[in-house]
Motif scaffolding. Structure first.
Motif, PDB file in Angstrom:
ATOM      1  N   ASP A 291       0.988  -1.035  -0.137  1.00  0.00           N
ATOM      2  CA  ASP A 291       0.100  -0.079   0.028  1.00  0.00           C
ATOM      3  C   ASP A 291       0.971   1.245  -0.012  1.00  0.00           C
ATOM      4  O   ASP A 291       1.599   1.512   0.906  1.00  0.00           O
ATOM      5  CB  ASP A 291      -1.088  -0.099   1.242  1.00  0.00           C
ATOM      6  CG  ASP A 291      -1.967   1.001   1.395  1.00  0.00           C
ATOM      7  OD1 ASP A 291      -1.400   2.124   1.087  1.00  0.00           O
ATOM      8  OD2 ASP A 291      -3.223   0.828   1.594  1.00  0.00           O
ATOM      9  N   MET A 292       0.901   1.924  -1.043  1.00  0.00           N
ATOM     10  CA  MET A 292       1.856   3.069  -1.173  1.00  0.00           C
ATOM     11  C   MET A 292       1.782   4.132  -0.139  1.00  0.00           C
ATOM     12  O   MET A 292       2.780   4.898   0.148  1.00  0.00           O
ATOM     13  CB  MET A 292       1.867   3.614  -2.673  1.00  0.00           C
ATOM     14  CG  MET A 292       2.309   2.667  -3.878  1.00  0.00           C
ATOM     15  SD  MET A 292       3.676   1.753  -3.446  1.00  0.00           S
ATOM     16  CE  MET A 292       4.820   3.341  -3.532  1.00  0.00           C
ATOM     17  N   GLN A 293       0.487   4.386   0.294  1.00  0.00           N
ATOM     18  CA  GLN A 293       0.338   5.350   1.238  1.00  0.00           C
ATOM     19  C   GLN A 293       0.916   5.004   2.472  1.00  0.00           C
ATOM     20  O   GLN A 293       1.683   5.759   3.438  1.00  0.00           O
ATOM     21  CB  GLN A 293      -1.218   5.843   1.438  1.00  0.00           C
ATOM     22  CG  GLN A 293      -1.778   6.457   0.433  1.00  0.00           C
ATOM     23  CD  GLN A 293      -3.139   6.993   0.556  1.00  0.00           C
ATOM     24  OE1 GLN A 293      -4.059   6.032   1.308  1.00  0.00           O
ATOM     25  NE2 GLN A 293      -3.641   8.198   0.033  1.00  0.00           N
ATOM     26  N   LYS A 294       0.832   3.775   2.955  1.00  0.00           N
ATOM     27  CA  LYS A 294       1.352   2.997   4.105  1.00  0.00           C
ATOM     28  C   LYS A 294       3.105   3.091   4.153  1.00  0.00           C
ATOM     29  O   LYS A 294       3.674   3.412   4.954  1.00  0.00           O
ATOM     30  CB  LYS A 294       0.868   1.673   4.431  1.00  0.00           C
ATOM     31  CG  LYS A 294      -0.544   1.688   4.914  1.00  0.00           C
ATOM     32  CD  LYS A 294      -1.148   0.338   5.148  1.00  0.00           C
ATOM     33  CE  LYS A 294      -2.564   0.331   5.533  1.00  0.00           C
ATOM     34  NZ  LYS A 294      -2.946  -0.995   5.951  1.00  0.00           N
ATOM     35  N   LEU A 295       3.254   2.865   2.884  1.00  0.00           N
ATOM     36  CA  LEU A 295       4.690   2.972   2.668  1.00  0.00           C
ATOM     37  C   LEU A 295       5.341   4.228   2.908  1.00  0.00           C
ATOM     38  O   LEU A 295       6.315   4.279   3.516  1.00  0.00           O
ATOM     39  CB  LEU A 295       5.266   2.017   1.094  1.00  0.00           C
ATOM     40  CG  LEU A 295       6.531   2.290   0.888  1.00  0.00           C
ATOM     41  CD1 LEU A 295       7.451   1.263   1.750  1.00  0.00           C
ATOM     42  CD2 LEU A 295       6.663   1.629  -0.629  1.00  0.00           C
ATOM     43  N   ASP A 296       4.775   5.059   2.356  1.00  0.00           N
ATOM     44  CA  ASP A 296       5.106   6.584   2.323  1.00  0.00           C
ATOM     45  C   ASP A 296       5.210   6.971   3.775  1.00  0.00           C
ATOM     46  O   ASP A 296       6.150   7.757   4.306  1.00  0.00           O
ATOM     47  CB  ASP A 296       4.198   7.440   1.616  1.00  0.00           C
ATOM     48  CG  ASP A 296       4.611   7.439   0.152  1.00  0.00           C
ATOM     49  OD1 ASP A 296       5.541   6.843  -0.511  1.00  0.00           O
ATOM     50  OD2 ASP A 296       3.557   7.825  -0.710  1.00  0.00           O
ATOM     51  N   ALA A 297       4.016   6.454   4.612  1.00  0.00           N
ATOM     52  CA  ALA A 297       4.026   7.015   6.005  1.00  0.00           C
ATOM     53  C   ALA A 297       5.304   6.457   6.735  1.00  0.00           C
ATOM     54  O   ALA A 297       5.876   6.861   7.552  1.00  0.00           O
ATOM     55  CB  ALA A 297       2.719   6.533   6.576  1.00  0.00           C
TER      56      ALA A 297
ATOM     57  N   VAL B 183       8.152   5.329   5.674  1.00  0.00           N
ATOM     58  CA  VAL B 183       9.308   6.085   5.208  1.00  0.00           C
ATOM     59  C   VAL B 183       9.389   7.481   5.835  1.00  0.00           C
ATOM     60  O   VAL B 183      10.360   7.847   6.316  1.00  0.00           O
ATOM     61  CB  VAL B 183       9.436   6.066   3.478  1.00  0.00           C
ATOM     62  CG1 VAL B 183      10.747   7.009   3.343  1.00  0.00           C
ATOM     63  CG2 VAL B 183       9.731   4.813   2.932  1.00  0.00           C
ATOM     64  N   GLY B 184       8.357   8.136   6.144  1.00  0.00           N
ATOM     65  CA  GLY B 184       8.437   9.270   6.940  1.00  0.00           C
ATOM     66  C   GLY B 184       8.748   9.076   8.202  1.00  0.00           C
ATOM     67  O   GLY B 184       9.416  10.057   8.568  1.00  0.00           O
ATOM     68  N   ARG B 185       8.208   8.269   8.936  1.00  0.00           N
ATOM     69  CA  ARG B 185       8.657   8.019  10.175  1.00  0.00           C
ATOM     70  C   ARG B 185       9.977   7.585  10.414  1.00  0.00           C
ATOM     71  O   ARG B 185      10.632   7.896  11.210  1.00  0.00           O
ATOM     72  CB  ARG B 185       7.791   6.817  10.842  1.00  0.00           C
ATOM     73  CG  ARG B 185       6.447   7.209  11.044  1.00  0.00           C
ATOM     74  CD  ARG B 185       5.656   6.283  12.023  1.00  0.00           C
ATOM     75  NE  ARG B 185       5.660   4.770  11.631  1.00  0.00           N
ATOM     76  CZ  ARG B 185       4.812   4.313  10.792  1.00  0.00           C
ATOM     77  NH1 ARG B 185       3.852   4.998  10.250  1.00  0.00           N
ATOM     78  NH2 ARG B 185       4.753   2.947  10.608  1.00  0.00           N
ATOM     79  N   LEU B 186      10.554   6.633   9.206  1.00  0.00           N
ATOM     80  CA  LEU B 186      12.091   6.499   9.426  1.00  0.00           C
ATOM     81  C   LEU B 186      12.893   7.580   9.078  1.00  0.00           C
ATOM     82  O   LEU B 186      13.895   7.439   9.689  1.00  0.00           O
ATOM     83  CB  LEU B 186      12.364   5.416   8.181  1.00  0.00           C
ATOM     84  CG  LEU B 186      11.541   4.031   8.579  1.00  0.00           C
ATOM     85  CD1 LEU B 186      11.892   2.912   7.393  1.00  0.00           C
ATOM     86  CD2 LEU B 186      12.535   3.218   9.785  1.00  0.00           C
ATOM     87  N   ILE B 187      12.570   8.461   8.303  1.00  0.00           N
ATOM     88  CA  ILE B 187      13.401   9.678   8.030  1.00  0.00           C
ATOM     89  C   ILE B 187      13.372  10.618   9.589  1.00  0.00           C
ATOM     90  O   ILE B 187      14.378  10.900  10.098  1.00  0.00           O
ATOM     91  CB  ILE B 187      12.621  10.564   7.136  1.00  0.00           C
ATOM     92  CG1 ILE B 187      12.775  10.204   5.661  1.00  0.00           C
ATOM     93  CG2 ILE B 187      13.506  12.037   7.297  1.00  0.00           C
ATOM     94  CD1 ILE B 187      12.156  10.867   4.711  1.00  0.00           C
ATOM     95  N   GLY B 188      12.447  10.495  10.409  1.00  0.00           N
ATOM     96  CA  GLY B 188      12.321  11.115  11.610  1.00  0.00           C
ATOM     97  C   GLY B 188      13.274  10.302  12.523  1.00  0.00           C
ATOM     98  O   GLY B 188      13.969  10.825  13.435  1.00  0.00           O
ATOM     99  N   ASP B 189      13.073   9.045  12.394  1.00  0.00           N
ATOM    100  CA  ASP B 189      13.969   8.118  13.363  1.00  0.00           C
ATOM    101  C   ASP B 189      15.490   8.200  13.073  1.00  0.00           C
ATOM    102  O   ASP B 189      16.273   8.310  13.899  1.00  0.00           O
ATOM    103  CB  ASP B 189      13.633   6.706  13.221  1.00  0.00           C
ATOM    104  CG  ASP B 189      12.157   6.378  14.006  1.00  0.00           C
ATOM    105  OD1 ASP B 189      11.767   7.101  14.713  1.00  0.00           O
ATOM    106  OD2 ASP B 189      11.681   5.396  13.686  1.00  0.00           O
ATOM    107  N   VAL B 190      15.797   8.449  11.865  1.00  0.00           N
ATOM    108  CA  VAL B 190      17.212   8.636  11.452  1.00  0.00           C
ATOM    109  C   VAL B 190      17.776   9.834  11.862  1.00  0.00           C
ATOM    110  O   VAL B 190      18.669  10.137  12.566  1.00  0.00           O
ATOM    111  CB  VAL B 190      17.351   8.472   9.843  1.00  0.00           C
ATOM    112  CG1 VAL B 190      18.855   8.908   9.636  1.00  0.00           C
ATOM    113  CG2 VAL B 190      17.133   6.917   9.495  1.00  0.00           C
ATOM    114  N   GLY B 191      16.871  10.900  11.807  1.00  0.00           N
ATOM    115  CA  GLY B 191      17.161  12.178  12.238  1.00  0.00           C
ATOM    116  C   GLY B 191      17.366  12.202  13.671  1.00  0.00           C
ATOM    117  O   GLY B 191      18.367  12.675  14.319  1.00  0.00           O
ATOM    118  N   ALA B 192      16.629  11.453  14.466  1.00  0.00           N
ATOM    119  CA  ALA B 192      16.794  11.283  15.862  1.00  0.00           C
ATOM    120  C   ALA B 192      18.181  10.665  16.300  1.00  0.00           C
ATOM    121  O   ALA B 192      18.604  11.085  17.298  1.00  0.00           O
ATOM    122  CB  ALA B 192      15.608  10.623  16.561  1.00  0.00           C
TER     123      ALA B 192
END
Length: 353
Positions: free
Chosen positions: A5-11, A13-22
């Motif tokens: 589900d591309m919307q779930k995938l985008d969500a 990945v968005g959380r992972l960007i936040g986690d990598v930033g953290a």
């Protein structure tokens, strides 16, 4: 392969960007903490990178990049008009003030140890051999003290001890207290400062921590009323304590039932065993939240390997919950087990024979 589900995938990945930033920001917090950058900004005075670098005695170009990254994380504030950086009162409490109840830098020391020791934990996964507390990188021991001390400062004397029936009055009058698994002695020293008529004993199997605790007690001026000795939870001297306390360490033990039995032998007739453990619900689904995420992660890398490295190797984990802890106490021969109080990060139990 199932279609995503591309919307779930985008969500995700968005959380992972936040986690990598953290994760990246966490490294920079540790860097700034060790260099004294946060403490140099503690008074909130806006500074250019050059001014901060000059104050701390480091190079401006590095400080400029560090400040920019911390500002992007909202850990440091930036004034675009003056091109200066500063800490708000809230940011100072979290990053610059060691005595603050919200001081958080110690947590990143603990996380640093997880990264450093990851290959060793990977080997433990393969062999099942466990990995002892004493085998970790030294930043774990420093970080654990700094991470837990703000909570102890905020709650131990004002809330936790008064929640134990009659204990505050006993300690005021003069009691014998054992702090088992004391680490660097932060909890022991706090109790000694609050209750000058009582006598305290701190025990830990990790000798470097005991040596650090002795130095800290001397610095705090309470070394004449605290005896720090190297001993395990199953062999510390049993001399009739009015209170035996274990702060955030019972779940790390290979044989918590055996430790509980030894505590029972060491207590005075009306003595109390105080167990302080990380907050957890009994069901996994109820722990799937930000606090549980931190504690399960720490349990994977630190607590469970420590338990599995010892005899019995019960492996309670840092999210054991009240029911499992109650079973430990009952199996150790106690008849009274009561949750005395709790915070968002800890549960406090009163256990008596």
């Amino acid at each position: 392969m199932r279609e995503p589900d591309m919307q779930k995938l985008d969500a995700l990945v968005g959380r992972l960007i936040g986690d990598v930033g953290a994760a990246v920001s966490g490294v920079l917090v540790t860097l700034g903490d060790h260099l004294g950058l946060f403490k140099a900004m503690a008074d909130g005075t806006p500074m250019t990178p050059a001014e901060l670098a000059d104050k701390v005695g480091v190079k401006e170009r590095y400080v400029r990049e560090w400040l920019s990254a911390q500002a992007a994380a909202d850990y440091v504030s930036y004034d675009d008009k003056t091109e200066r950086f500063y800490l708000t009162p809230e940011q100072a409490m979290v990053f610059a003030e060691e005595s603050s109840p919200a001081f958080f830098n110690g947590a990143f020391d603990v996380v640093q140890s997880m990264w450093l020791d990851e290959p060793k934990i990977a080997n433990a996964f393969k062999t099942g051999s466990g990995f002892g507390w004493h085998e970790h990188s030294a930043c774990l021991f420093r970080g654990t003290e700094r991470f837990f001390r703000p909570g102890y400062n905020s709650h131990l004397i004002t809330e936790w001890i008064p929640a134990l029936n009659g204990m505050h009055e006993k300690l005021q009058a003069g009691a014998a207290v054992a702090d088992v698994g004391c680490g660097h002695g932060a909890s022991t020293i706090l109790m000694a400062q609050a209750y000058p008529n009582s006598t305290f004993f701190g025990f830990d199997y990790h000798l470097p921590s005991i040596e650090r605790a002795r130095a800290a007690a001397k610095q705090a001026g309470v070394d004449t009323r605290i005896t720090f000795e190297q001993a395990s939870a199953k062999d510390f001297p049993a001399v009739g304590y009015d209170l035996v306390a274990m702060f955030d360490c019972l779940h790390d033990m290979g044989d918590p039932v055996g430790a509980g039995k030894h505590v029972k032998e060491s207590l005075a007739d009306d003595g109390t065993w105080m167990i302080v453990e990380p907050f957890a619900h009994d069901c996994l689904k109820d722990n799937l939240n930000p606090v549980g995420r931190v504690f399960y992660g720490a349990s994977t890398m630190i607590c469970t390997p420590a338990s599995l490295s010892q005899e019995v190797g019960l492996g309670l984990g840092a999210q054991a919950g009240e029911l499992k802890l109650r079973k430990v106490a009952m199996d150790a021969g106690y008849s009274h087990f009561r949750k005395a109080t709790e915070t968002p990060f800890n549960m406090v139990f009163e256990v008596r024979a």
